[in-house]
Design a protein around this motif. Structure first.
Motif, short mmCIF file in Angstrom:
data_model
loop_
_atom_site.label_atom_id
_atom_site.label_comp_id
_atom_site.label_asym_id
_atom_site.label_seq_id
_atom_site.Cartn_x
_atom_site.Cartn_y
_atom_site.Cartn_z
N ILE A 76 0.85 -1.20 0.00
CA ILE A 76 0.00 0.00 0.00
C ILE A 76 0.88 1.25 0.00
O ILE A 76 0.60 2.22 -0.72
CB ILE A 76 -0.93 -0.01 1.22
CG1 ILE A 76 -1.86 -1.23 1.16
CG2 ILE A 76 -1.73 1.28 1.32
CD1 ILE A 76 -2.65 -1.45 2.42
N ILE A 77 1.95 1.22 0.79
CA ILE A 77 2.89 2.34 0.81
C ILE A 77 3.48 2.55 -0.59
O ILE A 77 3.62 3.70 -1.05
CB ILE A 77 4.00 2.12 1.84
CG1 ILE A 77 3.42 1.99 3.25
CG2 ILE A 77 5.04 3.23 1.78
CD1 ILE A 77 2.77 3.24 3.79
N ASP A 78 3.83 1.47 -1.27
CA ASP A 78 4.35 1.57 -2.63
C ASP A 78 3.39 2.36 -3.52
O ASP A 78 3.80 3.26 -4.26
CB ASP A 78 4.55 0.17 -3.24
CG ASP A 78 5.74 -0.57 -2.66
OD1 ASP A 78 6.58 0.06 -2.00
OD2 ASP A 78 5.83 -1.79 -2.89
N VAL A 82 3.65 6.35 -5.34
CA VAL A 82 3.37 6.69 -6.73
C VAL A 82 2.26 7.73 -6.81
O VAL A 82 2.35 8.72 -7.53
CB VAL A 82 2.99 5.43 -7.53
CG1 VAL A 82 2.55 5.81 -8.95
CG2 VAL A 82 4.16 4.46 -7.59
N ARG A 83 1.19 7.50 -6.04
CA ARG A 83 0.01 8.38 -6.12
C ARG A 83 0.31 9.79 -5.61
O ARG A 83 -0.13 10.78 -6.21
CB ARG A 83 -1.12 7.76 -5.30
CG ARG A 83 -2.39 8.60 -5.24
CD ARG A 83 -3.46 7.84 -4.48
NE ARG A 83 -4.60 8.68 -4.15
CZ ARG A 83 -5.65 8.27 -3.45
NH1 ARG A 83 -5.72 7.01 -3.02
NH2 ARG A 83 -6.65 9.10 -3.19
N GLU A 106 12.90 -3.33 3.73
CA GLU A 106 11.62 -3.83 3.22
C GLU A 106 11.43 -3.53 1.73
O GLU A 106 10.57 -4.12 1.09
CB GLU A 106 10.46 -3.21 4.01
CG GLU A 106 10.37 -3.67 5.46
CD GLU A 106 9.95 -5.13 5.57
OE1 GLU A 106 9.32 -5.64 4.61
OE2 GLU A 106 10.27 -5.75 6.59
N PHE A 107 12.24 -2.60 1.20
CA PHE A 107 12.11 -2.20 -0.20
C PHE A 107 13.21 -2.84 -1.04
O PHE A 107 14.29 -3.13 -0.52
CB PHE A 107 12.23 -0.68 -0.32
CG PHE A 107 11.11 0.08 0.32
CD1 PHE A 107 9.96 0.38 -0.38
CD2 PHE A 107 11.22 0.50 1.65
CE1 PHE A 107 8.93 1.10 0.21
CE2 PHE A 107 10.20 1.21 2.25
CZ PHE A 107 9.05 1.51 1.53
N PRO A 108 12.98 -3.01 -2.34
CA PRO A 108 14.08 -3.42 -3.21
C PRO A 108 15.15 -2.33 -3.23
O PRO A 108 14.82 -1.16 -3.40
CB PRO A 108 13.41 -3.55 -4.59
CG PRO A 108 11.95 -3.59 -4.35
CD PRO A 108 11.71 -2.84 -3.08
#
Length: 361
Positions: A76-78, A82-83, A106-108
């Protein structure tokens, strides 16, 4: 205070002072964003970055509980990054480098590296780096991270470990409307001719200095993390860079670049270039002295070697300056940035400041 710059003759000077966002939040429905009542969400200006997500439940102040929650909501954070272009996490148990490192894990992570990067910085721990060692009096104008290179991180994470007594805010600018707001003749010219970036580094030096008044003073060995020129040339070949070794031992890189890129999620055409930016330094005299010694002074031109007109440069400058905003940061804040949609910078400051950064995909 503003960025001290060298301006081409007859080019108006734009001071990159940042505008403070309103203090009064505009509350948003967390559930409508895919989150729950354990957090509060707000904007400072409708439809503009950043989106603030604040802890509203004491249970999430426990490190283990927060990390479990964040791992669950990260998709959801991803989408929210973007949004909204930028998400600021506030009030969560992120106080030290280890906390920040656990969050960004937690992120790539960025699959490239920072070899040849402009900002004088060192690794803090693992993938966490210093934000910059530029002197406190220097304002860092808005820019997309590594816009002077072909390969770049799609997202960034900033961690405010220590807030300066005065100033020092990490500024941002929402660039999603920039291309549409620029003169279309300038946009067409950039499309037609592309750009070429020249980047300069000083001769090999023994130690990384605590601070730098000018980015071009840092030794090339600290920029490439090696003392071997052959290693530098291999890295340049991999990154599409042309190295030029100068008689005084300094290094110049030439890089052809497209000044526009399509966003991988939205498909929107976005401007990603530094052709409008003038060299930054603490003093005009220092910048002029350094540039006078450079065969290819640091900065971007059109692919033909020509510059945009003074009027075109001023129009881009003005559009960027109008989008430069800041807010009052708090220790422990983490900002997650879409590196294409939202640019970042830094206000000058007084006192001690420690901001850490991670490059993400």
């Amino acid at each position: 205070m503003h960025t001290v710059i060298d301006a081409p003759m007859n080019r108006p000077v734009v001071a990159y002072t940042s505008r403070a966002l309103p203090e009064t939040p505009r509350l948003l429905d967390a559930s409508a964003l895919g989150l729950d009542a354990r957090v509060r969400c707000h904007e400072r200006e409708p439809g503009q970055a950043p989106l603030f997500i604040e802890c509203a439940d004491d249970g999430l102040r426990d490190r283990a509980a927060f990390r479990a929650w964040f791992a669950q909501v990260r998709p959801i954070i991803d989408a929210l990054i973007v949004r909204h272009g930028t998400v600021v996490l506030r009030g969560f148990p992120i106080a030290e480098t280890d906390d920040f490192a656990a969050l960004v894990a937690e992120f790539p992570k960025f699959t490239g590296d920072y070899a040849g990067g402009r900002a004088p910085r060192s690794a803090v721990k693992g993938d966490v780096m210093e934000a910059t060692r530029l002197e406190a009096s220097v304002q860092l104008a808005l820019h997309s991270e590594m816009a002077y290179m072909r390969d770049y991180p799609r997202r960034l994470a900033f961690f405010a470990r220590r807030i300066a007594a005065r100033g020092g805010e990490t500024t941002i600018g929402d660039m999603r409307t920039l291309v549409a707001g620029l003169p279309q003749a300038a946009v067409a010219k950039l499309h037609a001719h592309k750009t070429r970036m020249a980047t300069n580094y000083g001769p090999k030096s023994d130690a990384l200095q605590p601070t730098y008044a000018h980015m071009d003073l840092r030794g090339w060995n600290h920029a490439f993390f090696t003392d071997d020129p052959q290693d530098v040339e291999r890295l340049c070949a991999h990154k599409g860079l042309t190295p030029i070794w100068n008689p005084d031992g300094s290094l110049t890189l030439l890089t052809p670049l497209d000044p526009f890129v399509s966003h991988p999620q939205t498909g929107q055409l976005l401007y990603r270039s530094v052709i409008h930016m003038r060299p930054q330094s603490q003093s005009d005299a220092l910048s002029r002295q350094i540039r006078a010694t450079q065969q290819h002074p640091t900065g971007a031109t059109l692919g033909t070697g020509e510059s945009l007109s003074a009027e075109e440069l001023h129009q881009i400058d003005t559009a960027c300056a109008a989008r430069t905003v800041h807010w009052r940061w708090q220790a422990g804040d983490v900002m997650l940035v879409d590196n294409l949609q939202v640019w970042h910078g830094r206000n000058p400051y007084e006192g001690e400041r420690e901001t850490q950064v991670a490059l993400l995909n």
